[in-house]
Write a protein that holds these residues in place. Structure first.
Motif, PDB file in Angstrom:
ATOM      1  N   PHE A   1       0.976  -1.243  -0.084  1.00  0.00           N
ATOM      2  CA  PHE A   1      -0.050  -0.048  -0.101  1.00  0.00           C
ATOM      3  C   PHE A   1       0.982   1.214  -0.122  1.00  0.00           C
ATOM      4  O   PHE A   1       2.048   1.219   0.641  1.00  0.00           O
ATOM      5  CB  PHE A   1      -1.018   0.057   1.169  1.00  0.00           C
ATOM      6  CG  PHE A   1      -2.243  -1.302   1.315  1.00  0.00           C
ATOM      7  CD1 PHE A   1      -3.095  -0.684   0.529  1.00  0.00           C
ATOM      8  CD2 PHE A   1      -1.791  -2.340   1.482  1.00  0.00           C
ATOM      9  CE1 PHE A   1      -4.186  -1.541   0.753  1.00  0.00           C
ATOM     10  CE2 PHE A   1      -2.634  -3.554   1.394  1.00  0.00           C
ATOM     11  CZ  PHE A   1      -4.085  -2.850   1.087  1.00  0.00           C
ATOM     12  N   ASP A   2       0.474   2.373  -0.722  1.00  0.00           N
ATOM     13  CA  ASP A   2       1.158   3.659  -0.928  1.00  0.00           C
ATOM     14  C   ASP A   2       0.223   4.561  -0.129  1.00  0.00           C
ATOM     15  O   ASP A   2      -1.046   4.475  -0.304  1.00  0.00           O
ATOM     16  CB  ASP A   2       1.345   3.965  -2.204  1.00  0.00           C
ATOM     17  CG  ASP A   2       2.420   3.027  -2.663  1.00  0.00           C
ATOM     18  OD1 ASP A   2       3.602   2.797  -2.376  1.00  0.00           O
ATOM     19  OD2 ASP A   2       2.093   2.510  -3.681  1.00  0.00           O
ATOM     20  N   GLN A   3       0.510   5.464   0.596  1.00  0.00           N
ATOM     21  CA  GLN A   3       0.005   6.691   1.164  1.00  0.00           C
ATOM     22  C   GLN A   3      -0.356   7.699  -0.008  1.00  0.00           C
ATOM     23  O   GLN A   3       0.790   8.209  -0.735  1.00  0.00           O
ATOM     24  CB  GLN A   3       0.697   7.315   2.241  1.00  0.00           C
ATOM     25  CG  GLN A   3      -0.259   8.472   2.816  1.00  0.00           C
ATOM     26  CD  GLN A   3       0.067   8.840   4.323  1.00  0.00           C
ATOM     27  OE1 GLN A   3       1.219   8.314   4.818  1.00  0.00           O
ATOM     28  NE2 GLN A   3      -0.351  10.130   4.493  1.00  0.00           N
TER      29      GLN A   3
ATOM     30  N   THR B   1      -5.068   9.408   2.339  1.00  0.00           N
ATOM     31  CA  THR B   1      -5.216   8.087   2.675  1.00  0.00           C
ATOM     32  C   THR B   1      -4.495   7.125   2.258  1.00  0.00           C
ATOM     33  O   THR B   1      -3.265   7.429   1.840  1.00  0.00           O
ATOM     34  CB  THR B   1      -7.016   7.610   1.956  1.00  0.00           C
ATOM     35  OG1 THR B   1      -7.207   6.714   2.355  1.00  0.00           O
ATOM     36  CG2 THR B   1      -6.824   7.876   0.413  1.00  0.00           C
ATOM     37  N   TYR B   2      -4.855   5.902   2.076  1.00  0.00           N
ATOM     38  CA  TYR B   2      -3.787   4.697   1.458  1.00  0.00           C
ATOM     39  C   TYR B   2      -4.532   4.065   0.325  1.00  0.00           C
ATOM     40  O   TYR B   2      -5.813   3.843  -0.025  1.00  0.00           O
ATOM     41  CB  TYR B   2      -3.668   3.720   2.343  1.00  0.00           C
ATOM     42  CG  TYR B   2      -2.797   4.261   3.598  1.00  0.00           C
ATOM     43  CD1 TYR B   2      -1.335   4.074   3.646  1.00  0.00           C
ATOM     44  CD2 TYR B   2      -3.429   4.926   4.752  1.00  0.00           C
ATOM     45  CE1 TYR B   2      -0.606   4.836   4.688  1.00  0.00           C
ATOM     46  CE2 TYR B   2      -2.579   5.513   5.748  1.00  0.00           C
ATOM     47  CZ  TYR B   2      -1.375   5.170   5.753  1.00  0.00           C
ATOM     48  OH  TYR B   2      -0.508   5.498   6.821  1.00  0.00           O
ATOM     49  N   GLN B   3      -3.766   3.580  -0.634  1.00  0.00           N
ATOM     50  CA  GLN B   3      -4.118   3.028  -1.730  1.00  0.00           C
ATOM     51  C   GLN B   3      -3.411   1.728  -2.062  1.00  0.00           C
ATOM     52  O   GLN B   3      -2.072   1.686  -1.940  1.00  0.00           O
ATOM     53  CB  GLN B   3      -3.953   3.902  -3.166  1.00  0.00           C
ATOM     54  CG  GLN B   3      -4.454   3.307  -4.302  1.00  0.00           C
ATOM     55  CD  GLN B   3      -4.398   4.117  -5.534  1.00  0.00           C
ATOM     56  OE1 GLN B   3      -5.126   5.627  -5.347  1.00  0.00           O
ATOM     57  NE2 GLN B   3      -3.405   4.224  -6.536  1.00  0.00           N
ATOM     58  N   GLN B   4      -4.082   0.641  -2.336  1.00  0.00           N
ATOM     59  CA  GLN B   4      -3.468  -0.469  -2.590  1.00  0.00           C
ATOM     60  C   GLN B   4      -2.469  -0.676  -3.843  1.00  0.00           C
ATOM     61  O   GLN B   4      -3.289  -0.223  -4.885  1.00  0.00           O
ATOM     62  CB  GLN B   4      -4.511  -1.780  -2.679  1.00  0.00           C
ATOM     63  CG  GLN B   4      -3.726  -3.100  -2.953  1.00  0.00           C
ATOM     64  CD  GLN B   4      -4.731  -4.403  -3.228  1.00  0.00           C
ATOM     65  OE1 GLN B   4      -6.055  -4.298  -2.362  1.00  0.00           O
ATOM     66  NE2 GLN B   4      -4.816  -5.323  -3.866  1.00  0.00           N
TER      67      GLN B   4
ATOM     68  N   GLN C   1      -6.153  -4.299   4.125  1.00  0.00           N
ATOM     69  CA  GLN C   1      -5.747  -3.029   4.038  1.00  0.00           C
ATOM     70  C   GLN C   1      -4.339  -2.619   4.696  1.00  0.00           C
ATOM     71  O   GLN C   1      -3.701  -3.338   4.983  1.00  0.00           O
ATOM     72  CB  GLN C   1      -6.865  -2.486   5.105  1.00  0.00           C
ATOM     73  CG  GLN C   1      -8.224  -2.732   4.876  1.00  0.00           C
ATOM     74  CD  GLN C   1      -8.764  -2.519   3.371  1.00  0.00           C
ATOM     75  OE1 GLN C   1      -8.610  -1.318   2.885  1.00  0.00           O
ATOM     76  NE2 GLN C   1      -9.540  -3.175   2.637  1.00  0.00           N
ATOM     77  N   HIS C   2      -3.997  -1.250   4.506  1.00  0.00           N
ATOM     78  CA  HIS C   2      -2.608  -0.968   4.646  1.00  0.00           C
ATOM     79  C   HIS C   2      -2.129  -1.265   6.341  1.00  0.00           C
ATOM     80  O   HIS C   2      -1.004  -1.950   6.271  1.00  0.00           O
ATOM     81  CB  HIS C   2      -2.513   0.632   4.549  1.00  0.00           C
ATOM     82  CG  HIS C   2      -2.818   1.285   5.840  1.00  0.00           C
ATOM     83  ND1 HIS C   2      -1.864   1.724   6.795  1.00  0.00           N
ATOM     84  CD2 HIS C   2      -3.891   1.820   6.516  1.00  0.00           C
ATOM     85  CE1 HIS C   2      -2.212   2.355   7.813  1.00  0.00           C
ATOM     86  NE2 HIS C   2      -3.674   2.422   7.508  1.00  0.00           N
TER      87      HIS C   2
END
Length: 406
Positions: free
Chosen positions: A312-314, A318-321, A352-353
């Motif tokens: 996951f990247d910020q 928020t965070y994104q897969q 999730q992250h």
């Protein structure tokens, strides 16, 4: 950064005491000291090749274990059981074991030693209950990089071993560190691959996975070969294998072992790492060839391709897969779709992250979530039933809050 730029394998681990953290808090771990001096005339001994011992995972002809979470299962009579370990047992390797349907226990074993795992004081031991549940013993190696060599199994003087038939169905997971359980609490037996096989409960399962390995046949993070080559071999790419076999590991005799009915493939995270310089085209073509190879060895198996979640990247607030080889894996599926034995498992939204630990691999919770979704997918897709109906699957996961007011 995402997992694709950070994941790597530790190929030559140094054995040391480890600390297990739970949300930053140190977990107390007390492992049983099972070592005994030797066995004498009060025992009945069996050689490692006795037919009553059912080996799980990949073992070579010297009864040396390989890959992730290999083990054995057997039945026995009498009130004690011990195992002798040979010279090719890793020093201090952590094994997990259990009697009948009791919870998993842990102990460190080492080369040229004997360990008693069952006696009359063992939790749940009662000779009067043998008709309720067979008196069985199971043992698994927890760590992918270490292994054991079985030198003999011992029971009470007038007791005997009893063969436990294999389950009729089998599942296999082929992967890298994500499937081998690297950085999970108890590694192989905390992995989603373990959770999947043990969670289904009424199936045999193998975890042919090793950290850092690529799909394509090239050096990745010190692994001399990729799975397209190594999966056909008995041993993995560890330094143990090199020490014993050099650069010529023996071929795995697929015909001599139970065929897999479902094969789960989770490969490509290491190929996708820029350090290893695998092109999209090479990955795609190798994957197509690998599926054909797996189908050739298991012509009746259903093959599940796992989409890579890749960390996951910020992004913004928020965070994104992340993803890796998204189009290529879909193309492999499309290539075989008309033949009906290849299936695509989309991991988007499962993790999730905070299901990814500080070492960029799933936490124990992340592994449990992925295993649970795969179990349900297999149940709905192929009609398999859940056969684990009581005995512990995931070791040391009894966490709860008993404080009503806080």
């Amino acid at each position: 950064m995402g997992l694709s730029t950070l994941v790597k394998c530790i190929l030559a681990p140094v054995l040391a005491s480890a600390t297990i953290l739970q949300n930053g808090q140190v977990r107390d771990t007390v492992f049983a000291n099972t070592s005994i001096a030797s066995v004498n005339s009060n025992w009945t001994s069996y050689p490692p090749n006795t037919t009553e011992i059912s080996y799980k995972g990949r073992w070579d002809t010297q009864h040396i274990s390989w890959w992730s979470a290999p083990g054995l299962k057997l039945g026995f009579t009498g009130d004690k059981l011990a195992i002798s370990f040979g010279q090719h047992t890793s020093q201090g390797v952590l094994v997990t074991y259990r009697f009948a349907g009791q919870d998993w226990m842990f102990s460190n074993v080492t080369a040229n030693s004997t360990h008693q795992f069952v006696d009359a004081s063992t939790l749940g031991f009662d000779l009067t209950l043998q008709t309720q549940r067979p008196q069985t013993f199971e043992l698994r190696v927890t760590n992918y990089a270490y292994g054991v060599q079985i030198a003999g199994v011992h029971v009470a003087e007038h007791a005997r071993l009893v063969q436990i038939p294999n389950f009729g169905a089998k599942i296999e997971v082929i992967g890298d560190s994500l499937s081998a359980g690297q950085y999970a609490t108890y590694e192989g037996i905390s992995s989603y691959a373990w959770g999947l096989g043990a969670g289904l409960g009424n199936v045999e399962f193998d975890i042919t996975a090793y950290p850092g390995i690529c799909l394509v046949d090239q050096n990745c993070w010190g692994n001399a070969h990729g799975q397209v080559y190594q999966w056909l071999r008995t041993s993995d790419t560890s330094s143990r294998s090199v020490d014993i076999y050099g650069d010529s590991p023996p071929l795995w005799d697929f015909a001599a072992h139970q065929q897999s009915d479902i094969v789960v493939i989770n490969l490509g995270t290491n190929d996708n790492n820029t350090h290893n310089n695998v092109t999209n085209e090479k990955y795609l073509n190798t994957y197509i060839d690998f599926v054909a190879e797996v189908h050739g060895k298991y012509p009746h198996a259903q093959i599940i391709l796992i989409a890579l979640w890749n960390g996951f990247d910020q992004v913004g607030n928020t965070y994104q897969q992340g993803g890796a080889f998204v189009d290529e894996i879909k193309q492999v599926y499309a290539h075989y779709k008309h033949e009906g034995f290849v299936h695509y498992f989309n991991t988007t939204g499962i993790l999730q992250h905070n299901d990814i630990g500080p070492q960029y691999h799933p936490t124990d919770v992340g592994h449990v979530k992925l295993a649970s979704h795969l179990m349900q997918y297999i149940k709905l897709k192929f009609g398999w039933v859940f056969g684990a109906t009581g005995p512990e699957v995931q070791a040391d996961t009894l966490y709860w809050n008993d404080e009503a007011n806080y």
